[in-house]
Motif scaffolding. Structure first.
Motif, PDB file in Angstrom:
ATOM      1  N   ARG A 193       1.033  -1.256   0.075  1.00  0.00           N
ATOM      2  CA  ARG A 193      -0.077   0.027  -0.165  1.00  0.00           C
ATOM      3  C   ARG A 193       0.943   1.400   0.119  1.00  0.00           C
ATOM      4  O   ARG A 193       0.376   1.922  -0.568  1.00  0.00           O
ATOM      5  CB  ARG A 193      -0.953   0.057   1.343  1.00  0.00           C
ATOM      6  CG  ARG A 193      -1.795   1.152   1.173  1.00  0.00           C
ATOM      7  CD  ARG A 193      -2.952   0.985   2.314  1.00  0.00           C
ATOM      8  NE  ARG A 193      -3.591   2.242   2.049  1.00  0.00           N
ATOM      9  CZ  ARG A 193      -4.773   2.381   2.839  1.00  0.00           C
ATOM     10  NH1 ARG A 193      -5.381   1.270   3.542  1.00  0.00           N
ATOM     11  NH2 ARG A 193      -5.526   3.412   2.763  1.00  0.00           N
ATOM     12  N   TYR A 194       2.017   1.208   0.796  1.00  0.00           N
ATOM     13  CA  TYR A 194       2.928   2.495   0.775  1.00  0.00           C
ATOM     14  C   TYR A 194       4.077   1.945   0.224  1.00  0.00           C
ATOM     15  O   TYR A 194       5.023   1.533   0.941  1.00  0.00           O
ATOM     16  CB  TYR A 194       3.177   2.722   2.563  1.00  0.00           C
ATOM     17  CG  TYR A 194       1.627   3.184   2.989  1.00  0.00           C
ATOM     18  CD1 TYR A 194       1.083   4.619   2.757  1.00  0.00           C
ATOM     19  CD2 TYR A 194       1.178   2.293   3.766  1.00  0.00           C
ATOM     20  CE1 TYR A 194       0.042   4.762   3.518  1.00  0.00           C
ATOM     21  CE2 TYR A 194      -0.020   2.685   4.497  1.00  0.00           C
ATOM     22  CZ  TYR A 194      -0.659   3.943   4.367  1.00  0.00           C
ATOM     23  OH  TYR A 194      -1.622   4.172   4.706  1.00  0.00           O
ATOM     24  N   GLN A 195       4.200   2.062  -0.957  1.00  0.00           N
ATOM     25  CA  GLN A 195       5.328   1.612  -1.868  1.00  0.00           C
ATOM     26  C   GLN A 195       6.640   2.409  -1.518  1.00  0.00           C
ATOM     27  O   GLN A 195       7.674   1.632  -1.876  1.00  0.00           O
ATOM     28  CB  GLN A 195       5.206   1.862  -3.240  1.00  0.00           C
ATOM     29  CG  GLN A 195       4.016   0.888  -3.872  1.00  0.00           C
ATOM     30  CD  GLN A 195       3.691   1.252  -5.334  1.00  0.00           C
ATOM     31  OE1 GLN A 195       4.083   1.711  -5.868  1.00  0.00           O
ATOM     32  NE2 GLN A 195       2.409   0.636  -5.630  1.00  0.00           N
ATOM     33  N   HIS A 196       6.712   3.398  -0.844  1.00  0.00           N
ATOM     34  CA  HIS A 196       7.837   3.824  -0.409  1.00  0.00           C
ATOM     35  C   HIS A 196       8.596   3.281   0.836  1.00  0.00           C
ATOM     36  O   HIS A 196       9.663   3.380   1.579  1.00  0.00           O
ATOM     37  CB  HIS A 196       7.949   5.366  -0.011  1.00  0.00           C
ATOM     38  CG  HIS A 196       7.085   5.516   1.119  1.00  0.00           C
ATOM     39  ND1 HIS A 196       5.531   5.795   1.007  1.00  0.00           N
ATOM     40  CD2 HIS A 196       7.181   5.814   2.497  1.00  0.00           C
ATOM     41  CE1 HIS A 196       5.061   5.897   2.197  1.00  0.00           C
ATOM     42  NE2 HIS A 196       5.998   6.140   3.260  1.00  0.00           N
ATOM     43  N   VAL A 197       7.674   2.474   1.644  1.00  0.00           N
ATOM     44  CA  VAL A 197       7.980   1.539   2.682  1.00  0.00           C
ATOM     45  C   VAL A 197       8.733   0.136   2.339  1.00  0.00           C
ATOM     46  O   VAL A 197       8.068  -0.311   1.612  1.00  0.00           O
ATOM     47  CB  VAL A 197       6.975   1.489   3.777  1.00  0.00           C
ATOM     48  CG1 VAL A 197       7.271   0.248   5.053  1.00  0.00           C
ATOM     49  CG2 VAL A 197       6.315   2.554   4.188  1.00  0.00           C
ATOM     50  N   HIS A 198       9.870  -0.196   2.787  1.00  0.00           N
ATOM     51  CA  HIS A 198      10.291  -1.500   2.283  1.00  0.00           C
ATOM     52  C   HIS A 198       9.774  -2.486   3.053  1.00  0.00           C
ATOM     53  O   HIS A 198       9.271  -2.453   4.268  1.00  0.00           O
ATOM     54  CB  HIS A 198      11.918  -1.365   2.552  1.00  0.00           C
ATOM     55  CG  HIS A 198      12.335  -0.360   1.694  1.00  0.00           C
ATOM     56  ND1 HIS A 198      12.907  -0.603   0.241  1.00  0.00           N
ATOM     57  CD2 HIS A 198      13.311   0.954   1.782  1.00  0.00           C
ATOM     58  CE1 HIS A 198      13.292   0.625  -0.214  1.00  0.00           C
ATOM     59  NE2 HIS A 198      13.537   1.217   0.694  1.00  0.00           N
ATOM     60  N   ALA A 199       9.869  -3.818   2.668  1.00  0.00           N
ATOM     61  CA  ALA A 199       9.167  -5.026   3.384  1.00  0.00           C
ATOM     62  C   ALA A 199       9.764  -4.956   4.748  1.00  0.00           C
ATOM     63  O   ALA A 199       9.251  -5.352   5.453  1.00  0.00           O
ATOM     64  CB  ALA A 199       9.546  -6.473   2.452  1.00  0.00           C
TER      65      ALA A 199
END
Length: 87
Positions: free
Chosen positions: A58-64
């Motif tokens: 959902r928040y693509q700037h957050v890494h897994a």
């Protein structure tokens, strides 16, 4: 692992997240939208790893890895506050 709110905890949706009320003590916790999304998923039976994956998606700037750490931190905080029961 399954999650459930303790029987003395009630919730309400807020404009930008969720509020948890410990009816036994009168204390409340305000969750932002991200934390509310994660808690809702966990309460629906989604495993922590899947909740983290959804968060990163959902928040693509957050890494897994960061998403997994954030979910673990939220879970630990909810446990310390005795708001959730896990099995």
């Amino acid at each position: 692992m399954t999650f459930a709110l303790q029987p003395w905890v009630s919730t309400t949706r807020a404009e930008h997240g969720m509020v948890l009320l410990n009816e036994a003590t009168g204390r409340y916790w305000q969750l932002n939208g991200t934390a509310a999304l994660v808690l809702s998923a966990l309460l629906d039976g989604v495993p922590q790893q899947e909740a983290a994956r959804r968060l990163a998606e959902r928040y693509q700037h957050v890494h897994a890895e960061q998403a997994a750490d954030d979910v673990a931190t939220l879970v630990a905080s909810l446990r310390r506050a005795r708001l959730v029961a896990t099995a």
